[in-house]
Scaffold this active site. Sequence first.
Site, PDB file in Angstrom:
ATOM      1  N   CYS A 185      55.862  46.210  34.058  1.00 23.92           N
ATOM      2  CA  CYS A 185      54.694  45.389  33.723  1.00 23.92           C
ATOM      3  C   CYS A 185      53.913  45.080  34.992  1.00 23.92           C
ATOM      4  O   CYS A 185      54.460  45.022  36.093  1.00 23.92           O
ATOM      5  CB  CYS A 185      55.122  44.102  33.022  1.00 23.92           C
ATOM      6  SG  CYS A 185      56.264  43.081  33.976  1.00 23.92           S
ATOM      7  N   HIS A 205      58.965  47.521  41.618  1.00 16.37           N
ATOM      8  CA  HIS A 205      59.484  48.887  41.664  1.00 16.37           C
ATOM      9  C   HIS A 205      58.871  49.648  42.840  1.00 16.37           C
ATOM     10  O   HIS A 205      59.579  50.380  43.563  1.00 16.37           O
ATOM     11  CB  HIS A 205      59.169  49.607  40.352  1.00 16.37           C
ATOM     12  CG  HIS A 205      59.427  51.089  40.416  1.00 16.37           C
ATOM     13  ND1 HIS A 205      60.680  51.632  40.384  1.00 16.37           N
ATOM     14  CD2 HIS A 205      58.551  52.134  40.532  1.00 16.37           C
ATOM     15  CE1 HIS A 205      60.602  52.955  40.472  1.00 16.37           C
ATOM     16  NE2 HIS A 205      59.315  53.289  40.561  1.00 16.37           N
ATOM     17  N   CYS A 207      28.236  32.129  41.834  1.00 14.20           N
ATOM     18  CA  CYS A 207      28.499  30.693  41.785  1.00 14.20           C
ATOM     19  C   CYS A 207      28.516  30.082  43.177  1.00 14.20           C
ATOM     20  O   CYS A 207      28.189  28.905  43.351  1.00 14.20           O
ATOM     21  CB  CYS A 207      29.812  30.413  41.066  1.00 14.20           C
ATOM     22  SG  CYS A 207      31.235  31.295  41.747  1.00 14.20           S
ATOM     23  N   HIS A 220      36.065  30.670  41.665  1.00 20.65           N
ATOM     24  CA  HIS A 220      34.844  30.068  41.141  1.00 20.65           C
ATOM     25  C   HIS A 220      34.476  28.816  41.934  1.00 20.65           C
ATOM     26  O   HIS A 220      35.348  28.024  42.298  1.00 20.65           O
ATOM     27  CB  HIS A 220      35.048  29.704  39.662  1.00 20.65           C
ATOM     28  CG  HIS A 220      33.796  29.287  38.959  1.00 20.65           C
ATOM     29  ND1 HIS A 220      32.712  30.120  38.820  1.00 20.65           N
ATOM     30  CD2 HIS A 220      33.445  28.122  38.360  1.00 20.65           C
ATOM     31  CE1 HIS A 220      31.753  29.487  38.155  1.00 20.65           C
ATOM     32  NE2 HIS A 220      32.178  28.277  37.874  1.00 20.65           N
ATOM     33  N   CYS A 253      54.944  54.688  36.720  1.00 19.65           N
ATOM     34  CA  CYS A 253      55.042  55.299  38.046  1.00 19.65           C
ATOM     35  C   CYS A 253      54.943  56.804  37.876  1.00 19.65           C
ATOM     36  O   CYS A 253      55.786  57.424  37.212  1.00 19.65           O
ATOM     37  CB  CYS A 253      56.358  54.922  38.726  1.00 19.65           C
ATOM     38  SG  CYS A 253      56.612  55.749  40.318  1.00 19.65           S
ATOM     39  N   HIS A 257      -0.558  31.170  36.909  1.00 22.66           N
ATOM     40  CA  HIS A 257      -0.581  31.848  38.201  1.00 22.66           C
ATOM     41  C   HIS A 257      -1.170  33.252  38.089  1.00 22.66           C
ATOM     42  O   HIS A 257      -1.616  33.812  39.100  1.00 22.66           O
ATOM     43  CB  HIS A 257       0.832  31.915  38.774  1.00 22.66           C
ATOM     44  CG  HIS A 257       1.339  30.575  39.224  1.00 22.66           C
ATOM     45  ND1 HIS A 257       2.639  30.172  39.076  1.00 22.66           N
ATOM     46  CD2 HIS A 257       0.699  29.540  39.807  1.00 22.66           C
ATOM     47  CE1 HIS A 257       2.796  28.944  39.562  1.00 22.66           C
ATOM     48  NE2 HIS A 257       1.626  28.543  40.003  1.00 22.66           N
ATOM     49  N   HIS A 300      56.696  43.595  37.620  1.00 30.73           N
ATOM     50  CA  HIS A 300      57.845  44.487  37.785  1.00 30.73           C
ATOM     51  C   HIS A 300      57.406  45.867  38.280  1.00 30.73           C
ATOM     52  O   HIS A 300      58.197  46.576  38.938  1.00 30.73           O
ATOM     53  CB  HIS A 300      58.613  44.608  36.471  1.00 30.73           C
ATOM     54  CG  HIS A 300      59.390  43.364  36.140  1.00 30.73           C
ATOM     55  ND1 HIS A 300      59.429  42.824  34.868  1.00 30.73           N
ATOM     56  CD2 HIS A 300      60.128  42.536  36.921  1.00 30.73           C
ATOM     57  CE1 HIS A 300      60.178  41.721  34.881  1.00 30.73           C
ATOM     58  NE2 HIS A 300      60.603  41.534  36.118  1.00 30.73           N
ATOM     59  N   CYS A 331      58.301  47.457  29.176  1.00 26.56           N
ATOM     60  CA  CYS A 331      58.701  47.338  30.577  1.00 26.56           C
ATOM     61  C   CYS A 331      60.208  47.556  30.701  1.00 26.56           C
ATOM     62  O   CYS A 331      60.988  47.052  29.887  1.00 26.56           O
ATOM     63  CB  CYS A 331      58.311  45.968  31.121  1.00 26.56           C
ATOM     64  SG  CYS A 331      58.906  45.642  32.809  1.00 26.56           S
ATOM     65  N   HIS A 369      57.539  54.210  46.091  1.00 22.77           N
ATOM     66  CA  HIS A 369      56.641  55.057  45.310  1.00 22.77           C
ATOM     67  C   HIS A 369      55.263  54.414  45.268  1.00 22.77           C
ATOM     68  O   HIS A 369      55.150  53.198  45.097  1.00 22.77           O
ATOM     69  CB  HIS A 369      57.185  55.252  43.893  1.00 22.77           C
ATOM     70  CG  HIS A 369      58.478  55.996  43.863  1.00 22.77           C
ATOM     71  ND1 HIS A 369      59.261  56.082  42.726  1.00 22.77           N
ATOM     72  CD2 HIS A 369      59.138  56.699  44.822  1.00 22.77           C
ATOM     73  CE1 HIS A 369      60.339  56.808  42.992  1.00 22.77           C
ATOM     74  NE2 HIS A 369      60.289  57.181  44.266  1.00 22.77           N
TER      75      HIS A 369
END
EC number: 3.4.19.12
Length: 785
Positions: free
Chosen positions: A197, A214, A313, A738, A189, A57, A210, A177, A220
């Site tokens: 965790c 919290h 995808c 996906h 925190c 090309h 967790h 944790c 918070h």
Amino acid sequence: MQVHPSSAQLRDYAILTYSRFPLRRATSKLDAARDDPSGLSVCLHCFNGGCTGERNHSQLHHTRTGHVLALNIRRTKKKVQRDEPPQKISKLAILAETEEDRYDTATTVICYECQEENTGDLDDRLSAVVDGVMKALSFSKREEVKAWEQEFIPCEHTLCLVQQDSGNVNGSDLKQCSSCELKENLWLCLECGNVGCGRSQFGGVGGNSHALAHADSSSHGVAVKLGSITPEGSADIYCYKCNEERLDPNLAAHLAHWGINIAESEKTEKSLMELQVEQNLKWEFAMTTDDGSVLQPVFGPGFTGLKNLGNSCYLASIVQCLFALPEFQQRYFRPNEDPPQVNNPAEDLETQLRKLADGLLSGRYSKPDSEISVQPESVEVPHQRGLAPAMFKHLIGRGHEEFSTMRQQDAFELLLHLFKLITLSNRTESSANPVDSFRFVLEQRLQCLDCGKVRYKYDEQDNISVQVPARPLASENGLEKTARYESVTMKECLDIFTGDEAVELKCPGCGSNKGFRKRSLFKSLPQHLVINARRFELINWVPTKLNIPVEINDDDMDMGAYLSSGPLPTEEFLPEDAATGTPAFSANTELVQQLASMGFSQVRCENALYATGNSDLESAMNWLLAHLDDPDIDKPVSVNSGVTPSEQDVEKIQQLGEMGIDAKQASRALSATGGDVNRALDWVFSHPEGSDDDNEMSTAQETGSTAQREIPGETDLPAKYKLQSLVCHKGGSLHAGHYVAFLKKKIPHSDESAWVLYNDEKVVKADNIEEMKQFAYIYILSRSN
């Protein structure tokens, strides 16, 4: 190389032009062509890239344009050990890789007029141009990098953070944790010092949420991922109140309050965005059978994979389904024809579709990649490299709010977007529009429950969206965490779609408020029927996918039962709405029902559907959530927009004109949709051709006149359909996870037809297809007679 005057002048022009001309054309085929032994040639006049092998090309470009100087680039891949993604920074971006990082490259300057090549020293000016071409980041890569970029900004909660007394918090408290035994994926925190965790993450990173618990219990908002803190001062900061990743300008001080010296910190875990990028690039459907056997790859024409560009995808699955159909193959696969002669092939949809068809259907690129290494102990068979549809993705997404990004998108929405682009680009073409094979006419019949008068409405469509009924199964022991649902059949979904529904509207004929009975049937049937199976419900205002099995097999499905016989001679038709002089708006009852099930009133559902085109549940839901405080949200729909053609915004008419829509039809479309360009575009597709007698034709259809025009689709019986392809999705949300495609195809060197899995660049014979059929997102059925 002896350069005659014309070549020298052209060289000077190239040197002058290089500094101000974007190198988008030079990169439309770089990745594929440069890896060919003969390389790729970049025109030094206009920077168009062309292959130099069998089809040549680049030579064709010289013949058409007279441009004589070109830079031939040949490369071979290096063996490189990749490092982890770069450390966390405040602005996420993909760093540009240079050619030297990945390839050994050889260059040659060619003069087509002299028929000579120069691999030696070049003069300074020409050398500068060559050096610029080699160092330029490809246009598609620039767009990819730009689309991936994500700016992290502070929020009021990080800027106004008030920290509690540090109390007895010590270093040992920050290593585990506070609510479980996990010692990784820990979040501190910043307000009270609690360590919890995080959520379970891609790649096997554990988490019991967790930290989130919290935040919910304490209100918070701001937390930092401990393993992501770097000495440079960056880290993952998450605001639970904003529900977004944020930037903390005072992070060092906030960490010091809890005894963490940021200068002594070490990044030990991947950041959230690094995990997301890794997930998008590596998320796989199982490539082995239930007994552990490897799914065997398939190679040959029509079995070419598409490389995942990071989050593409959804595009690959749709493209594979479309180019498996004869209408798309006949339209765009032209192996014996030269490419279209256009000034800018990289931005021409026809050229890019033909290039994509050649790549997928020629078989030229469907072969095992010897450079893909497989571990000796692995049972995996080397797969193909796959084509990277970067230019095609950029072209079809250009200017689109979603498809221009690197975020995961809805495959069904992309299909409809492609249909529009192809139809618009086909307006000036003499060739057949392959989208026509999907078109049909849907008949909606309204009958007043009091006077019995009827109204018929006909809409041209290219898909149907069916609701999958959710019938939860009772838990046997009460311990199941994931809801299970009773299976349904595709026939049941179609029965619901074409069944009678109740509509609360005031009758314009008798004035009764008893409402209407509405029914939808096919006036005609397409060659290929697209069915979108909707399996989600709104949970905490978030659309959540439900795993409801839908039973469908490979046998013929009789669609003749859903064909309408049209108005009956004995039926009496409703008059037009006297208040507006136009037929009353008829909301899609199926979508009204789905919106109503989410807690919205009938009037609000109808207003949302009227505002968003009456065809898309998610758009209507998003509109409702954004307009709940509107003063007229509970007022009935009025189809009299008050907008006349003479008042139309000239810029909007010009915008539609750039899409191939003439001014008269654009004006009428804007009038019919309240001046909304996107809805006007949808209106054009449901009112094709824009002939002068469209109004008369529409009125005749709605009043039951026998006057007819040629309609898309067929009405012949029998109407037997077979399942042709599926698009399946893995993940809890359609905007994450996906997509893969399953296609029923004849296997090379065999008389058998089998289901084939297209998982990005991997193309293999499928296993356990019955399970995939049950949970597909898009079904494409083809007429078998």
